[in-house]
Scaffold this active site. Structure first.
Site, mmCIF file in Angstrom:
data_model
loop_
_atom_site.group_PDB
_atom_site.id
_atom_site.type_symbol
_atom_site.label_atom_id
_atom_site.label_comp_id
_atom_site.label_asym_id
_atom_site.label_seq_id
_atom_site.Cartn_x
_atom_site.Cartn_y
_atom_site.Cartn_z
ATOM 1 N N ARG A 174 22.733 -78.498 -5.101
ATOM 2 C CA ARG A 174 23.048 -79.875 -4.719
ATOM 3 C C ARG A 174 22.239 -80.849 -5.574
ATOM 4 O O ARG A 174 21.028 -80.710 -5.708
ATOM 5 C CB ARG A 174 22.756 -80.096 -3.234
ATOM 6 C CG ARG A 174 23.554 -79.124 -2.365
ATOM 7 C CD ARG A 174 23.409 -79.353 -0.896
ATOM 8 N NE ARG A 174 24.181 -78.364 -0.154
ATOM 9 C CZ ARG A 174 24.310 -78.352 1.167
ATOM 10 N NH1 ARG A 174 23.700 -79.268 1.900
ATOM 11 N NH2 ARG A 174 25.035 -77.412 1.764
ATOM 12 N N ARG A 233 13.973 -80.951 0.683
ATOM 13 C CA ARG A 233 15.178 -81.464 0.015
ATOM 14 C C ARG A 233 15.119 -81.036 -1.451
ATOM 15 O O ARG A 233 14.396 -81.630 -2.255
ATOM 16 C CB ARG A 233 15.248 -82.990 0.135
ATOM 17 C CG ARG A 233 16.602 -83.583 -0.236
ATOM 18 C CD ARG A 233 16.612 -85.095 -0.064
ATOM 19 N NE ARG A 233 16.379 -85.483 1.305
ATOM 20 C CZ ARG A 233 17.311 -85.550 2.257
ATOM 21 N NH1 ARG A 233 18.554 -85.215 1.959
ATOM 22 N NH2 ARG A 233 17.003 -85.921 3.479
ATOM 23 N N GLU A 278 17.241 -81.555 10.459
ATOM 24 C CA GLU A 278 18.399 -80.660 10.376
ATOM 25 C C GLU A 278 18.069 -79.337 9.688
ATOM 26 O O GLU A 278 17.453 -79.310 8.623
ATOM 27 C CB GLU A 278 19.522 -81.349 9.600
ATOM 28 C CG GLU A 278 20.778 -80.488 9.443
ATOM 29 C CD GLU A 278 21.775 -81.064 8.465
ATOM 30 O OE1 GLU A 278 22.710 -80.327 8.097
ATOM 31 O OE2 GLU A 278 21.613 -82.238 8.060
ATOM 32 N N SER A 303 24.305 -76.573 10.561
ATOM 33 C CA SER A 303 25.421 -77.408 11.011
ATOM 34 C C SER A 303 26.650 -76.530 11.165
ATOM 35 O O SER A 303 26.715 -75.429 10.614
ATOM 36 C CB SER A 303 25.698 -78.538 10.017
ATOM 37 O OG SER A 303 26.148 -78.016 8.786
ATOM 38 N N ARG A 343 14.692 -74.670 4.626
ATOM 39 C CA ARG A 343 14.354 -75.468 5.815
ATOM 40 C C ARG A 343 13.943 -74.568 6.985
ATOM 41 O O ARG A 343 13.117 -74.975 7.809
ATOM 42 C CB ARG A 343 15.530 -76.372 6.194
ATOM 43 C CG ARG A 343 15.772 -77.444 5.159
ATOM 44 C CD ARG A 343 16.707 -78.532 5.639
ATOM 45 N NE ARG A 343 16.893 -79.552 4.612
ATOM 46 C CZ ARG A 343 17.582 -80.672 4.774
ATOM 47 N NH1 ARG A 343 18.172 -80.915 5.950
ATOM 48 N NH2 ARG A 343 17.702 -81.554 3.795
#
Length: 428
Positions: A256, A271, A343, A346, A383
């Site tokens: 990403r 991140r 987060e 998901s 994460r």
């Protein structure tokens, strides 16, 4: 639906905070396209009829028919060209329309999520006499995370997992895959490079295009999630409805660009531009999609609970949904150093949206129709490591290993800091 119930699409676009005018433009282009097709077919039919009359005609009649045939030939070409151009325009416009949001999804944007559930209680480190350290301090002390060398070799937002850090990733992957298999998922190692059709079909070349890495020389994309190759796995296929749901668990790297995140979460590995992930994916009967969504969420909750982490389940507001999702839940784990939930997983119900784009259908009792697709992150490695290190840190700097992970870490119940002059050595 665009022709019979355009207000349903307008409501969804409005809920997403996207263009409602786009619906009106689509209706106009669709009508023009249909008129061009009708004009083409009418001229073509007359052309064929005249073709039968001309051999029998003579004199002025034949001259008139030939002149009309020439006119029709131009009309056929003009309307065929117009129809094709309008078809392209319609397709391009349609790519900008997001999936139809369920009417009961919360209204609003990024900050308007609804907390549906809180599971577990964050530790009171102060009462335990422990000064909370963040994941990077803990990881460096363990010899598990090396950010400076990641930046040296690849740039900012890259890292190395070393020693016990690498072991921890492998342990999480194995636990996640074992959990998925036990829940009926077929394990898959998918390609991390895909064609544009796979990205477009899953909805990642619309609003998310800026966050995607593209290899221009090869016209391939690096996937940001295994959802993409798993969704495209059955593209252009007709499935056996009796075999549904078909569930897959894919392990892959995720890339990403993190466009627009300058200055956010720059410390550590929260991140980053690359991380590994185990992703669940399901093809099911559209009528079962909402129940299947709850099942995927349940698998995520069980996995996070196995890791002995306190967390919350959030339902995202319509304006924060990706292009392909009709509803989405996030699981946020407690991060002690930040004193807030962040987060880590998901799950989205994409209904028939991706299946229509990728032409994935099944033979149902009432005919062949698109299936529903759903996705859910079982374990995003970086994460999850952050949450594990911070929530399970001990006063002596060691890390408690959750019971479920111990079989994959040689039975260890603690991860212990290495000596200062340990494996990471000294950089010049």
């Amino acid at each position: 639906m665009l022709r019979t119930d355009p207000d349903r699409i307008r409501r969804s676009q409005l809920a997403r905070g996207e263009s409602v005018e786009l619906v009106d433009k689509l209706i106009s282009v669709d009508e023009s396209r249909r008129q061009a097709i009708a004009a083409y077919e009418s001229a073509r039919a007359e052309q064929k009829d005249l073709g039968k009359l001309i051999p029998k005609a003579q004199g002025e009649e034949k001259t008139t028919l030939l002149a009309r045939t020439k006119e029709l030939s131009e009309l056929v070409k003009t309307n065929e060209s117009a129809a094709k151009q309008l078809e392209v325009e319609f397709g391009e416009l349609m790519l900008g329309v997001g999936n139809l949001v369920f009417d009961d999804v919360p209204e609003g944007g990024e900050d308007d999520y609804v907390v549906r559930e809180t599971i577990g209680t964050p530790r009171d480190f102060e009462a335990e006499g422990i000064t909370v350290r963040d994941h990077l301090d803990l990881g460096e002390a363990l010899g598990a995370i090396d950010v400076p060398r990641g930046a040296k070799v690849s740039g900012s937002r890259f890292y190395y997992l070393t020693g016990v850090g690498a072991e921890l990733e492998l342990a999480l992957i194995n636990l996640a895959m074992q959990t998925a298999i036990a829940n009926g998922f077929t394990p898959i190692i998918p390609p991390a490079l895909v064609k544009p059709s796979a990205m477009e079909g899953t909805g990642f070349l619309g609003q998310a295009a800026d966050d995607v890495y593209r290899l221009e020389a090869d016209d391939l994309y690096l996937v940001g999630t295994a959802e993409v190759p798993l969704a495209a796995y059955h593209s252009e296929e007709i499935l056996d409805a009796a075999a549904l749901p078909m569930r897959y668990a894919g392990y892959s790297p995720s890339y990403r660009r993190e466009a627009g995140s300058y200055g956010k979460d720059t410390r550590g590995i929260f991140r980053v531009h690359w991380f590994d992930k185990v992703e669940m994916f399901s093809y099911c009967d559209p009528e079962d999609s909402q129940a299947e969504h709850q099942r995927l969420l349940g698998f995520e909750k069980d996995f996070i609970s196995k890791l002995e982490l306190p967390f919350q389940v959030l339902e995202l507001a319509a304006g924060d949904l990706g292009l392909s999702a009709a509803r989405k839940y996030d699981c946020y784990a407690w991060i002690p150093s930040q004193q807030r939930y962040r987060e880590i997983t998901s799950t989205s119900n994409c209904t028939e949206f991706q299946a229509r784009r990728l032409n994935i259908r099944a033979r149902f009792a009432n005919g062949t129709a698109p299936v529903a697709t759903l996705n859910g992150t079982l374990c995003a490695i970086t994460r999850t490591i952050i949450a594990l290190l911070e929530n399970h840190q001990q006063a002596d700097g060691s890390i408690h290993v959750p019971v479920a992970l111990r079989p994959f870490l040689a039975g260890r119940d603690r991860l212990v800091p290495r000596p200062t002059a340990g494996a990471q050595g000294q950089q010049r």
